[in-house]
Design a protein around this motif. Structure first.
Motif, PDB file in Angstrom:
ATOM      1  N   GLY A  31      39.306  27.495 -36.102  1.00  0.00           N
ATOM      2  CA  GLY A  31      38.456  26.945 -35.054  1.00  0.00           C
ATOM      3  C   GLY A  31      39.089  26.979 -33.673  1.00  0.00           C
ATOM      4  N   GLU A  32      38.272  26.613 -32.704  1.00  0.00           N
ATOM      5  CA  GLU A  32      38.675  26.652 -31.292  1.00  0.00           C
ATOM      6  C   GLU A  32      39.809  25.677 -30.974  1.00  0.00           C
ATOM      7  N   TRP A  33      39.754  24.472 -31.562  1.00  0.00           N
ATOM      8  CA  TRP A  33      40.767  23.472 -31.249  1.00  0.00           C
ATOM      9  C   TRP A  33      42.167  23.986 -31.595  1.00  0.00           C
ATOM     10  N   TYR A  34      42.355  24.455 -32.817  1.00  0.00           N
ATOM     11  CA  TYR A  34      43.683  24.919 -33.236  1.00  0.00           C
ATOM     12  C   TYR A  34      44.096  26.164 -32.464  1.00  0.00           C
ATOM     13  N   ALA A  35      43.150  27.060 -32.234  1.00  0.00           N
ATOM     14  CA  ALA A  35      43.463  28.295 -31.499  1.00  0.00           C
ATOM     15  C   ALA A  35      43.920  27.994 -30.070  1.00  0.00           C
ATOM     16  N   SER A  36      43.393  26.915 -29.498  1.00  0.00           N
ATOM     17  CA  SER A  36      43.734  26.592 -28.108  1.00  0.00           C
ATOM     18  C   SER A  36      45.013  25.763 -27.968  1.00  0.00           C
ATOM     19  N   LEU A 140      59.134  20.852 -45.126  1.00  0.00           N
ATOM     20  CA  LEU A 140      58.663  19.662 -44.426  1.00  0.00           C
ATOM     21  C   LEU A 140      59.363  19.484 -43.079  1.00  0.00           C
ATOM     22  N   CYS A 141      60.625  19.839 -43.004  1.00  0.00           N
ATOM     23  CA  CYS A 141      61.336  19.773 -41.719  1.00  0.00           C
ATOM     24  C   CYS A 141      60.738  20.774 -40.723  1.00  0.00           C
ATOM     25  N   ILE A 142      60.430  21.966 -41.207  1.00  0.00           N
ATOM     26  CA  ILE A 142      59.787  22.965 -40.345  1.00  0.00           C
ATOM     27  C   ILE A 142      58.415  22.465 -39.905  1.00  0.00           C
ATOM     28  N   ALA A 143      57.627  21.977 -40.859  1.00  0.00           N
ATOM     29  CA  ALA A 143      56.284  21.493 -40.542  1.00  0.00           C
ATOM     30  C   ALA A 143      56.330  20.305 -39.582  1.00  0.00           C
ATOM     31  N   THR A 144      57.307  19.439 -39.762  1.00  0.00           N
ATOM     32  CA  THR A 144      57.468  18.303 -38.856  1.00  0.00           C
ATOM     33  C   THR A 144      57.786  18.790 -37.447  1.00  0.00           C
ATOM     34  N   SER A 145      58.635  19.798 -37.347  1.00  0.00           N
ATOM     35  CA  SER A 145      58.967  20.328 -36.017  1.00  0.00           C
ATOM     36  C   SER A 145      57.742  20.991 -35.375  1.00  0.00           C
ATOM     37  N   LEU A 146      56.921  21.667 -36.166  1.00  0.00           N
ATOM     38  CA  LEU A 146      55.701  22.292 -35.634  1.00  0.00           C
ATOM     39  C   LEU A 146      54.721  21.227 -35.155  1.00  0.00           C
ATOM     40  N   ASN A 147      54.542  20.178 -35.956  1.00  0.00           N
ATOM     41  CA  ASN A 147      53.658  19.078 -35.580  1.00  0.00           C
ATOM     42  C   ASN A 147      54.206  18.369 -34.337  1.00  0.00           C
ATOM     43  N   GLY A 148      55.511  18.134 -34.308  1.00  0.00           N
ATOM     44  CA  GLY A 148      56.133  17.494 -33.154  1.00  0.00           C
ATOM     45  C   GLY A 148      55.962  18.311 -31.885  1.00  0.00           C
ATOM     46  N   TYR A 149      56.073  19.618 -31.994  1.00  0.00           N
ATOM     47  CA  TYR A 149      55.863  20.492 -30.840  1.00  0.00           C
ATOM     48  C   TYR A 149      54.450  20.336 -30.301  1.00  0.00           C
ATOM     49  N   VAL A 150      53.483  20.312 -31.209  1.00  0.00           N
ATOM     50  CA  VAL A 150      52.084  20.149 -30.786  1.00  0.00           C
ATOM     51  C   VAL A 150      51.901  18.809 -30.071  1.00  0.00           C
ATOM     52  N   VAL A 151      52.526  17.764 -30.598  1.00  0.00           N
ATOM     53  CA  VAL A 151      52.420  16.442 -29.953  1.00  0.00           C
ATOM     54  C   VAL A 151      53.038  16.471 -28.561  1.00  0.00           C
ATOM     55  N   LEU A 152      54.177  17.094 -28.423  1.00  0.00           N
ATOM     56  CA  LEU A 152      54.892  17.096 -27.141  1.00  0.00           C
ATOM     57  C   LEU A 152      54.265  18.005 -26.084  1.00  0.00           C
ATOM     58  N   TYR A 153      53.687  19.136 -26.491  1.00  0.00           N
ATOM     59  CA  TYR A 153      53.267  20.144 -25.522  1.00  0.00           C
ATOM     60  C   TYR A 153      51.766  20.343 -25.422  1.00  0.00           C
ATOM     61  N   ASN A 154      50.994  19.402 -25.913  1.00  0.00           N
ATOM     62  CA  ASN A 154      49.546  19.490 -25.785  1.00  0.00           C
ATOM     63  C   ASN A 154      48.962  18.185 -25.246  1.00  0.00           C
TER      64      ASN A 154
END
Length: 154
Positions: A31-36, A140-154
């Motif tokens: 979807g658009e949300w994740y792509a953006s 899970l550490c990788i996924a946590t870092s990916l989720n954390g990146y999204v939180v910090l940079y969006n």
């Protein structure tokens, strides 16, 4: 024979949990949300997720088979149930509801629960089998870092 039944049971629960999690996120990945979203540069290609989760759940099911045949208790059942619920709910929280902060808290909690299984293995029979949890913990550490990146940079 008991271990074979346990292994099959854990395969069904773990892969069923993955299926429920995948279903609960709907079409959010395309979807658009994740792509953006501004995603981390180390975000793996989509096919890696399927390969990683297949490996993780096979290893986790083997580990659980031995854990439950050696040290089944009400507490272990509760901790495992929490892990399954957190794993399923993260997809819904992050992708479907787009609650990235709450998703981050959920995946951190899941990482702690799975790490608990690794750390609490003092039983001699489980001491080597606990290394089957390493792929799960790393992922899970990788996924946590990916989720954390999204939180910090969006």
């Amino acid at each position: 024979m008991k271990k074979i039944y346990l292994f099959i049971l854990f395969l069904i629960i773990n892969f069923g949990g993955l299926a429920l999690g995948s279903w609960s996120m709907g079409d959010a990945v395309t979807g658009e949300w994740y792509a953006s979203l501004n995603k981390a540069p180390w975000t793996p290609p989509g096919w890696v997720f399927g390969a990683a989760w297949t490996t993780i759940m096979l290893c986790f099911s083997i580990y659980l088979t031995f854990l439950f045949s050696i040290r089944k208790s009400r507490f272990v059942v509760i901790v495992y149930s929490i892990a399954v619920l957190l794993n399923i709910s993260w997809n819904y929280i992050f992708f479907n509801q787009q609650l990235t902060h709450f998703g981050l808290a959920t995946i951190i909690a899941l990482t702690l629960v799975i790490s608990y299984f690794f750390i609490s293995c003092s039983d001699e029979k489980l001491s080597k089998l606990k290394y089957l949890l390493i792929p799960y913990i790393i992922w899970l550490c990788i996924a946590t870092s990916l989720n954390g990146y999204v939180v910090l940079y969006n």
